[in-house]
Motif scaffolding. Structure first.
Motif, mmCIF file in Angstrom:
data_model
loop_
_atom_site.group_PDB
_atom_site.id
_atom_site.type_symbol
_atom_site.label_atom_id
_atom_site.label_comp_id
_atom_site.label_asym_id
_atom_site.label_seq_id
_atom_site.Cartn_x
_atom_site.Cartn_y
_atom_site.Cartn_z
ATOM 1 N N GLU A 78 9.315 15.208 6.877
ATOM 2 C CA GLU A 78 8.969 13.935 6.717
ATOM 3 C C GLU A 78 10.364 13.046 6.756
ATOM 4 O O GLU A 78 11.158 13.292 6.159
ATOM 5 C CB GLU A 78 8.400 13.687 5.341
ATOM 6 C CG GLU A 78 8.083 12.166 5.148
ATOM 7 C CD GLU A 78 7.513 11.955 3.740
ATOM 8 O OE1 GLU A 78 7.600 12.715 2.806
ATOM 9 O OE2 GLU A 78 6.485 10.928 3.614
ATOM 10 N N GLU A 137 5.072 12.508 8.865
ATOM 11 C CA GLU A 137 5.161 13.793 8.044
ATOM 12 C C GLU A 137 4.071 14.685 8.233
ATOM 13 O O GLU A 137 3.213 15.117 7.450
ATOM 14 C CB GLU A 137 5.156 13.369 6.581
ATOM 15 C CG GLU A 137 4.092 12.481 6.146
ATOM 16 C CD GLU A 137 3.966 11.933 4.613
ATOM 17 O OE1 GLU A 137 3.886 12.853 3.930
ATOM 18 O OE2 GLU A 137 3.930 10.767 4.425
ATOM 19 N N ASP A 152 11.459 8.186 1.338
ATOM 20 C CA ASP A 152 10.188 9.289 1.303
ATOM 21 C C ASP A 152 10.606 10.281 2.320
ATOM 22 O O ASP A 152 10.456 9.999 3.436
ATOM 23 C CB ASP A 152 8.834 8.389 1.269
ATOM 24 C CG ASP A 152 7.850 9.528 1.200
ATOM 25 O OD1 ASP A 152 8.043 10.620 0.728
ATOM 26 O OD2 ASP A 152 6.725 9.197 1.528
ATOM 27 N N THR A 199 6.498 6.334 7.725
ATOM 28 C CA THR A 199 6.849 7.730 7.570
ATOM 29 C C THR A 199 5.923 8.567 8.716
ATOM 30 O O THR A 199 5.004 8.102 9.077
ATOM 31 C CB THR A 199 6.377 8.528 6.058
ATOM 32 O OG1 THR A 199 5.011 8.502 5.946
ATOM 33 C CG2 THR A 199 6.964 7.498 5.147
ATOM 34 N N HIS A 201 2.322 6.972 6.495
ATOM 35 C CA HIS A 201 2.054 5.673 5.817
ATOM 36 C C HIS A 201 3.020 4.716 5.923
ATOM 37 O O HIS A 201 4.137 4.901 6.269
ATOM 38 C CB HIS A 201 1.639 5.958 4.163
ATOM 39 C CG HIS A 201 2.726 6.730 3.544
ATOM 40 N ND1 HIS A 201 3.665 6.015 2.925
ATOM 41 C CD2 HIS A 201 2.937 8.087 3.426
ATOM 42 C CE1 HIS A 201 4.810 7.036 2.589
ATOM 43 N NE2 HIS A 201 4.077 8.166 2.826
ATOM 44 N N HIS A 252 4.135 4.188 -1.080
ATOM 45 C CA HIS A 252 3.006 4.000 -0.073
ATOM 46 C C HIS A 252 2.692 2.586 -0.150
ATOM 47 O O HIS A 252 2.089 2.061 -1.119
ATOM 48 C CB HIS A 252 1.625 4.740 -0.779
ATOM 49 C CG HIS A 252 1.624 6.250 -0.274
ATOM 50 N ND1 HIS A 252 0.618 7.011 -0.526
ATOM 51 C CD2 HIS A 252 2.629 6.975 0.092
ATOM 52 C CE1 HIS A 252 0.813 8.272 -0.210
ATOM 53 N NE2 HIS A 252 2.224 8.321 0.085
HETATM 54 MN MN MN Z 1 5.210 10.255 2.407
#
Ligand code: MN
Ligand code: GLY
Ligand code: MN
Length: 473
Positions: free
Chosen positions: A443, A403, A272, A401, A355, A362
């Motif tokens: 991110e 971000e 991600d 992550t 997250h 997620h």
């Molecule tokens: Mn993310």
């Protein structure tokens, strides 16, 4: 005839899965057995025209292979597979599949049966105690009805499981939170594909007339490398729309393009990543100034990540660095600590700083906040902080992550109540000078270790000059 290959069967998969079952059994002692279902693809308009199949991540974690309409029954470290080989009619349309016995061997099953045998097996185990077999509800209510029918009791949505199902969910969270070597290797692979995909997006931007052309270049790399997008890619000049899913805007010099796209490996493990770059290959002075503020927040958060750190502290650090930067730019007025205390930074950074990442982008959010929030903690009511998805001490082996972002969201900045509340804290005239900065997010995916962290997506440039140079290349 050569038997078709198993999707994603790694040589040591059976050992990896057995170790996962042992770790779960050690934590979950509340019921006699566990049944986890893989689910099945929903139909679009008729049974044979379906959405792509994606196995439930709880199934995938313990069964390893994306088998459709399958279930596994776990008792301690023992695994029984319930899955039907395709009928001749199904083979006509979808081609042959490996034999059940081959699949059972690949995932280290102790026994394998037809799917239709599951109900009788469950009934025999349960006797008069329906709660002696635990499960996690699937998201699709039709499939939950099927689970309930087999278990002979109601099955709640995954976030609302009670009794043994809740105990099981907590044990799964504890197991999946800390990634094993196989999971980390798979996420590294997904991250490497994602890095290559973003590079392709940067390189094509100067020839792309519209957002969709950049999206196509990014997703071409993802598919060519045997992966799929881990979520709907965001490729937009309207970066203030946090999860924008439109791709029809023209790309004009002066626009910033926000790209949030990640690959999911064939094994199901995700990545991600977000980068924001200038369409022309040159940031304007205002864009560059805000980019560097967001980057400072990103770097500060990563520098603080280590085993045991409270993730909310990382989020508030991002808020603090953003507030300091926005005060320096003259957009916010006051002491940065006071601005964070009254949530003024959330006018421009309304979401959480990150997250969990794993099999789901997620990770485990089908379980509501059971994974993201330590037991006993609840979402804050505060503006901004209420969107924080992760609020627990982070153990070594977790992947999160980071971000942070800056967005000018009309629905927030033009809201009368908020404008009144923060009237003296924002220099609205100065802010108007930054109108070419609609949304910036940066991110990365970060593995938390005992002594610090490792950025798994570090091969993708993040410094403004390096990103812009790639776009100009
Ligand atoms: Mn993310
Ligand atoms: N790609 C969705 C997110 O960053 O959370
Ligand atoms: Mn993202």
């Amino acid at each position: 005839m050569v038997s078709p290959t198993l999707p994603n069967a790694r040589p040591d998969l059976a050992d990896v899965l057995r170790d996962r079952r042992r770790r779960l059994a050690h934590r979950f002692t509340g019921a006699g057995a566990v049944v986890l279902w893989s689910g099945q693809a929903p139909a679009r308009n008729f049974a044979a025209n379906r959405y792509p199949f994606r196995a439930s991540s709880h199934f995938l974690y313990f069964a390893g292979l994306p088998l459709e309409r399958a279930a596994i029954l776990l008792e301690g470290d023992r695994l029984e597979l319930f899955w039907d080989e395709p009928t001749p009619a199904a083979t006509l349309w979808h081609g042959p599949a490996p034999h059940r016995v081959e699949i059972a061997r690949a995932l280290g099953a102790d026994a394998a049966f037809a799917y239709g045998d599951l109900k009788g097996r469950v009934a025999a185990l349960q006797g008069a105690a329906p709660d002696s077999v635990a499960t996690v509800g699937l998201v699709d209510p039709h499939l939950r009805a099927m689970q309930a029918e087999i278990l002979g009791r109601p099955v709640s949505p995954p976030a609302d499981g009670m009794g043994v199902d809740r105990e099981l969910a907590l044990a799964i969270v504890a197991t999946r939170l800390v990634h094993d070597a196989d999971a980390i290797a798979q996420i590294r692979h997904a991250a490497a594909v994602t890095v290559q995909a973003h590079r392709a997006g940067m390189l094509i931007t100067d020839r792309a007339t519209h957002e969709v052309k950049v999206r196509a270049a990014i997703e071409a790399v993802i598919y060519q490398r045997g992966a799929v997008p881990a979520y709907n890619s965001i490729v937009t000049i309207a970066g203030e729309v946090l999860h924008n899913e439109r791709y029809d805007n023209p790309l004009l010099p002066g626009d910033l393009l926000l790209v949030d796209a990640g690959a999911e490996a064939a094994s199901g493990w995700a990545s991600d990543v977000t980068r924001t770059w200038p369409v022309s290959g040159e940031f304007s002075p205002t864009q560059r100034a805000v980019y560097d503020v967001v980057l400072a927040a990103h770097d500060a958060c990563i520098a603080e990540l280590r085993a045991g750190v409270e993730y909310q502290k990382i989020h508030l650090l991002a808020a603090q660095v953003l507030a300091e930067g926005l005060v320096e730019l003259g957009i916010l007025r006051g002491q940065p600590e006071d601005l964070v205390d009254c949530d003024a930074h959330a006018l421009f950074f309304p979401h959480g700083v990150g997250h969990l990442l794993g099999l789901d982008v997620h990770d485990m959010e089908d379980l509501g906040d059971l994974a993201g929030y330590a037991e006993g903690r609840r979402r804050s009511e505060r503006f901004g902080l209420g969107f924080l998805r992760l609020n627990r001490p982070i153990p070594a082996g977790a992947i999160v992550t980071i971000e942070p972002g800056f967005y000018q969201v009309p629905a927030i900045l033009e809201d009368r109540d908020r404008r009144d509340r923060y009237a003296g804290l924002v220099d609205w005239e100065r802010l108007a000078e930054f109108k070419d900065v609609r949304g910036i997010r940066i991110e990365d995916d970060v593995l938390v270790t005992a002594t610090g962290s490792e950025v798994l997506t570090a091969d993708l440039p993040v410094a403004a000059e390096e990103v812009a140079a790639l776009v100009r290349e």
